[in-house]
Design an enzyme around this catalytic site. Sequence first.
Site, PDB file in Angstrom:
ATOM      1  N   GLU A   1      13.115   9.301  -9.600  1.00  0.00           N
ATOM      2  CA  GLU A   1      13.922  10.328  -8.283  1.00  0.00           C
ATOM      3  C   GLU A   1      15.906  10.212  -9.198  1.00  0.00           C
ATOM      4  O   GLU A   1      15.412  12.086  -9.366  1.00  0.00           O
ATOM      5  CB  GLU A   1      14.557   9.648  -7.304  1.00  0.00           C
TER       6      GLU A   1
ATOM      7  N   CYS B   1      17.543   4.412  -4.398  1.00  0.00           N
ATOM      8  CA  CYS B   1      17.284   6.066  -5.024  1.00  0.00           C
ATOM      9  C   CYS B   1      17.038   7.163  -3.776  1.00  0.00           C
ATOM     10  O   CYS B   1      16.907   7.495  -3.533  1.00  0.00           O
ATOM     11  CB  CYS B   1      16.212   6.077  -4.902  1.00  0.00           C
TER      12      CYS B   1
ATOM     13  N   GLY C   1      -3.252 -25.712 -27.257  1.00  0.00           N
ATOM     14  CA  GLY C   1      -5.285 -26.932 -27.132  1.00  0.00           C
ATOM     15  C   GLY C   1      -5.517 -26.879 -26.122  1.00  0.00           C
ATOM     16  O   GLY C   1      -4.651 -26.397 -24.138  1.00  0.00           O
TER      17      GLY C   1
ATOM     18  N   ALA D   1      -3.638 -25.870 -22.211  1.00  0.00           N
ATOM     19  CA  ALA D   1      -4.698 -25.425 -20.769  1.00  0.00           C
ATOM     20  C   ALA D   1      -4.570 -26.434 -19.727  1.00  0.00           C
ATOM     21  O   ALA D   1      -5.375 -25.665 -18.816  1.00  0.00           O
ATOM     22  CB  ALA D   1      -5.995 -25.145 -21.904  1.00  0.00           C
TER      23      ALA D   1
ATOM     24  N   ALA E   1      -2.547 -28.346 -18.888  1.00  0.00           N
ATOM     25  CA  ALA E   1      -1.466 -28.722 -17.822  1.00  0.00           C
ATOM     26  C   ALA E   1      -1.026 -26.923 -17.046  1.00  0.00           C
ATOM     27  O   ALA E   1      -1.079 -27.380 -15.701  1.00  0.00           O
ATOM     28  CB  ALA E   1       0.047 -28.849 -18.549  1.00  0.00           C
TER      29      ALA E   1
END
Length: 341
Positions: free
Chosen positions: A55, A88, A271, A275, A277
């Site tokens: 704006e 804005c 790995g 993944a 975790a």
Amino acid sequence: MAVTEAERDAMSRALALAAHGPRGVNPQVGAVILSPAGEVLSEGWHRGAGTPHAEVDALSRLAPGAAAGATAVVTLEPCNHTGRTGPCALALIEAGVARVVYALDDPGVVSGGGAERLRAAGVSVESGEQADAAEGLIAAWLEVQRLGRPHVTVKWAQSLDGRAAAPDGTSQWITGPAARADVHRRRAGADAIVVGTGTVLADDPALTARDGDALLPHQPVPVVVGARETPAEAAVRRHPHAPLFFPSRDLPAVLADLRDRGMQRVFVEGGPTLASAFLAAGLVDEVLAYLAPVLLGGDRLALTDIGVGTITDARRLTIDEWIPLGPDLLAVARPTPPEGS
């Protein structure tokens, strides 16, 4: 007051302008200023964190007083807070804008409320014009606001008996060319690609998104998580983006850092330890499991401990798609919300 044809056309233009802006910490927003007669006076869009919002960008292209009585058409509710830039909503009020048409409400607790401020100042406000299109444009940013962190996809490839590698540790290639091409296409849709140091040391991945040997136009930033040192000659250090290294197991902190860098979609590729975790921590929004019609046996499982001690603790998934990829099969899934949630 109903949205006019000129305002509707202006919203379409504002959406196109918004797409010029970068995806990052701030949403992509476009704005068009219309005269009382419906003619375009000015246009603007947000060009990134720290720059004027859409704006203000549009107003800055007008002479003082030229926006008096005008209509501002904006893809997102004008903000109502002071950050790197001022609110804005106030800028529109001070410019003498008489009407504001916007597509989506700002979901921010701090930044929202612009419409209310505008109405209190006597500005006519209309919301919801082309909301679906605006939501589609900034869907990833909206999800970050909802989650408080980036969207996380975890991907792995496995044999039919659930192994990510053969007993000697070799894993290239469990899946075929079509599946690997699909992975690269999905990598290119992410802002960051995350692996553990174990994967870097075992496989030396480049972590690029490619079409054959050619790099795709968009490359995710490589992220390596873990305490072990990444060798100076590792392929990831030659990535088009400088890799980020996190010698930490604090995954929420890693995601918070990536969010603060403007990253909205994170692709976790390996790995099994990393993944698992992410899954155990409840930080996964999407699972991509590539299933290959091979049997490997052994103990190199695609996942390790994810905190399931008994069947009632199983991490249930909802399958969104089964996608054949040559001889392989991709399961696209998401965690099933607990009952009652």
